[in-house]
Design a protein around this motif. Structure first.
Motif, PDB file in Angstrom:
ATOM      1  N   ASP A  54      -1.949 113.799  -8.123  1.00 14.65           N
ATOM      2  CA  ASP A  54      -2.153 112.613  -7.298  1.00 14.65           C
ATOM      3  C   ASP A  54      -3.666 112.434  -7.110  1.00 14.65           C
ATOM      4  O   ASP A  54      -4.321 113.309  -6.538  1.00 14.65           O
ATOM      5  CB  ASP A  54      -1.449 112.853  -5.948  1.00 14.65           C
ATOM      6  CG  ASP A  54      -1.714 111.745  -4.944  1.00 14.65           C
ATOM      7  OD1 ASP A  54      -2.373 110.752  -5.309  1.00 14.65           O
ATOM      8  OD2 ASP A  54      -1.262 111.900  -3.797  1.00 14.65           O
ATOM      9  N   THR A  85      -5.282 110.949  -5.057  1.00 14.10           N
ATOM     10  CA  THR A  85      -5.736 110.984  -3.660  1.00 14.10           C
ATOM     11  C   THR A  85      -5.563 112.372  -3.034  1.00 14.10           C
ATOM     12  O   THR A  85      -6.119 112.641  -1.984  1.00 14.10           O
ATOM     13  CB  THR A  85      -4.971 109.957  -2.796  1.00 14.10           C
ATOM     14  OG1 THR A  85      -3.591 110.326  -2.767  1.00 14.10           O
ATOM     15  CG2 THR A  85      -5.119 108.548  -3.347  1.00 14.10           C
ATOM     16  N   THR A  86      -4.759 113.231  -3.641  1.00  9.12           N
ATOM     17  CA  THR A  86      -4.543 114.578  -3.088  1.00  9.12           C
ATOM     18  C   THR A  86      -4.501 115.607  -4.206  1.00  9.12           C
ATOM     19  O   THR A  86      -3.422 115.877  -4.758  1.00  9.12           O
ATOM     20  CB  THR A  86      -3.199 114.639  -2.289  1.00  9.12           C
ATOM     21  OG1 THR A  86      -3.124 113.502  -1.447  1.00  9.12           O
ATOM     22  CG2 THR A  86      -3.089 115.921  -1.484  1.00  9.12           C
ATOM     23  N   ARG A 130      -1.477 118.008  -5.655  1.00 10.28           N
ATOM     24  CA  ARG A 130      -0.118 117.448  -5.491  1.00 10.28           C
ATOM     25  C   ARG A 130       0.218 116.686  -6.764  1.00 10.28           C
ATOM     26  O   ARG A 130      -0.548 115.796  -7.178  1.00 10.28           O
ATOM     27  CB  ARG A 130      -0.098 116.518  -4.285  1.00 10.28           C
ATOM     28  CG  ARG A 130       1.276 115.928  -4.012  1.00 10.28           C
ATOM     29  CD  ARG A 130       1.396 115.342  -2.638  1.00 10.28           C
ATOM     30  NE  ARG A 130       0.529 114.190  -2.438  1.00 10.28           N
ATOM     31  CZ  ARG A 130       0.532 113.442  -1.341  1.00 10.28           C
ATOM     32  NH1 ARG A 130       1.335 113.745  -0.338  1.00 10.28           N
ATOM     33  NH2 ARG A 130      -0.273 112.411  -1.220  1.00 10.28           N
TER      34      ARG A 130
END
Ligand SMILES: NC(=O)C1=CN([C@@H]2O[C@H](COP(=O)(O)OP(=O)(O)OC[C@H]3O[C@@H](n4cnc5c(N)ncnc54)[C@H](OP(=O)(O)O)[C@@H]3O)[C@@H](O)[C@H]2O)C=CC1
Ligand SMILES: O=C(CO)[C@H](O)[C@H](O)COP(=O)(O)O
Length: 506
Positions: A247, A249-250, A253
């Protein structure tokens, strides 16, 4: 209207993702290319950003665009299928002359293409429905192209399409498919197979994830290793890329865990199944893929069922969740799966075999459908030539298309791809593993409709007697629909409400 002498050898209207890159591809091959879009911004952007790649002639109205083309004109329409395509044709047709060639490169329904071809033929305009596959990158670097339309149109169009198509072993992935809607029909079936292939890969991933409890990144390695064997294909390659992706943004993950699990569709898979129903061709693998997308999107029903409908009691809750709850990192290798760690490698081999066998079934069904469509509409499509042009450029490009090409070259009237000696042997070698995987999916409560329906199709083909004899008996009992006998010609009926005697009706 411009008074300048026309210079463009070919035009492209519709400069979104596909049209823009197709126009660049054409211009890069040395063709003076007229470009046009409903709204001017895309035309301006193309010329500003990529004008140095070739010779583009921008047209900011349909009139200016058409006037910039040398006669007889060749124009490729690359806009949304359906009403937008009709709108563009309606705008261009009055500006064209007899002998001009209008090409629809979008994902049109073949029935629309037949209608448009007939209408434009009356006005002396050659309309060619041309399937293009390869997405944004393929359009630029070399797509697979499935041109339909008249021999006359193809005589002019064919060399240009061969130039811009990808080349595999010295052969361009473009060939004349057949008249009127043949090209778009084959593109539709291509997309149906694409749906089936993607569904099968997704099932393999689901089973591996929940069976082994491995992380998506760990499973990316499995798919990468498969991509160097007989499953080698674009879709397996991109599966590994998607599974490896975090991900953005993370970090840490997996991206796949934050993507909403509802598959969308633009319609070509659904059209394939609808058309197959009309033709009476059992494309069950493609149908399961379309329905699986629909089920994924049935959010109200899915929400209502969760926590109400129980899964198999003996499967650990962790395995059902597969360590894949949104927001959690994936499980550790071997943790929480329904397969014992000691059996992990043989499970992976079994899933690979099930995927391969199911994929052969999907292609067999797709090629059966191409033959059925070709017969129905008198197109004379050569199935081996379709396998040849799908070897590169398109979304379903795969190593084994070479084998399919060989199979049809050896036997053009092959009754089913599954009975070609190479594929019959390959599937026979994998069938026990295929059965084990289907049993495991059922036992674990993990849906694998592609794997199981393909296996049912395989068994339905190979068994000497089918249960349809009973269906025929039932039909005769409730509706006097008659049946045929194995030992005598003709149609028969039993007096079910009377003395149970049999009469011959035809
Ligand atoms: N994207 C892909 O991977 C693939 C797409 N295709 C097919 O290629 C075609 C083009 O696809 P794509 O590039 O993704 O673009 P889209 O399907 O998103 O279509 C956008 C283009 O259609 C034009 N358009 C929409 N409505 C009209 C209208 N009423 N009149 C005139 N023009 C209109 C838009 O013009 P404007 O800019 O003015 O809005 C724009 O140029 C489609 O048929 C698609 O199915 C085929 C293979 C792969
Ligand atoms: O034509 C294509 C590739 O050849 C497109 O990628 C296809 O239309 C995608 O379909 P959907 O949005 O229905 O998944």
């Amino acid at each position: 209207m411009t008074n300048e002498t026309p210079t463009a050898q070919i035009g492209v209207t519709g400069l979104a993702t596909m049209g823009r890159n197709l126009a660049r591809n054409i211009a890069r091959h040395g063709y003076v290319t007229a470009v046009h879009n409903r709204s001017d911004a895309k035309t301006k952007a193309l010329v500003e950003e990529f004008g140095h790649e070739g010779t583009f002639v921008p047209g900011y109205s349909a009139e200016e665009f058409v006037a910039s083309l040398t006669s007889p004109r060749t124009i490729i329409i690359m806009v949304k299928a359906g009403a937008p395509t009709d709108a563009v044709i309606d705008e261009l047709a009055p500006l064209l002359s007899e002998g001009d060639i209008l090409v629809d490169g979008g994902n049109a329904h073949f029935a629309d293409t037949r209608r448009r071809e007939a209408a434009l033929r009356e006005r002396g305009i050659h309309f060619a429905g041309v399937g293009v596959s390869g997405g944004e990158e393929g359009a630029l670097l070399g797509p697979s192209i499935m041109p339909g339309g008249s021999e006359h149109a193809y005589a002019k169009l064919g060399p240009i399409l061969a130039d811009i198509a990808v080349d595999v072993d010295g052969t361009p992935c473009s060939t004349h498919v057949g008249p009127d809607g043949a090209g778009h029909f084959v593109k539709m079936v291509h997309n149906g197979i694409e749906y089936a292939d993607m569904q099968l890969i997704a099932e393999a991933y689901d089973l591996l994830r929940h069976g082994l409890g491995r992380t998506p990144a760990q499973l990316a390695e499995v798919f990468e290793s498969w991509n160097s064997g007989d499953l080698e294909s674009f879709l397996i390659e991109i599966t590994a890329r998607v599974l490896r992706q975090d991900d953005p943004t993370t970090p840490g993950r997996p991206l796949v865990d934050v993507i909403v699990d509802e598959a969308e569709q633009k319609g070509t898979g659904r059209w394939t199944v609808q058309t197959a129903l009309d033709l009476g061709t059992p494309v069950s693998g493609i149908a399961e893929a379309v329905f699986a997308r629909a089920l994924s999107g049935s959010s109200a029903q899915r929400k209502a069922a969760q926590g109400v409908l129980p899964g198999p009691a003996e499967v650990p809750a962790d395995a059902e969740a597969g360590g894949a709850r949104v927001g959690e990192p994936g499980g550790e290798e071997g943790a929480g799966g329904f397969v014992d760690a000691a059996d992990a490698e043989s499970f992976i081999d079994d899933v690979r075999a099930a995927l391969y066998a199911s994929k052969v079934v999907a292609y067999a069904q797709g090629f059966d459908m191409i033959r059925a469509g070709s017969t129905e509409y008198g197109w004379g499509i050569d199935p081996g030539a379709m396998a040849t042009i799908w070897r590169g450029g398109c979304i379903i490009r795969a190593r084994f298309l070479d084998r399919i090409r060989e199979a049809y070259e050896k036997q053009p009237d092959l009754p089913s791809l599954l009975v070609d000696p190479y594929f019959a042997d390959a599937v026979a070698r994998g069938q026990e593993a295929w059965r084990r995987v289907v049993v495991q999916s059922v036992t674990a409560g993990i849906p694998a409709p592609g794997f199981s329906s393909s296996l049912a199709y395989y068994d339905g083909l190979r068994r000497e007697r089918s249960s349809a004899a009973l269906v025929q008996g039932q039909r005769d009992l409730f509706g006097a629909h008659t049946y045929r006998r194995v030992d005598r010609p003709g149609s028969f009926h039993v007096e079910w409400g009377g003395d149970l005697s049999e009469s011959q009706t035809a």
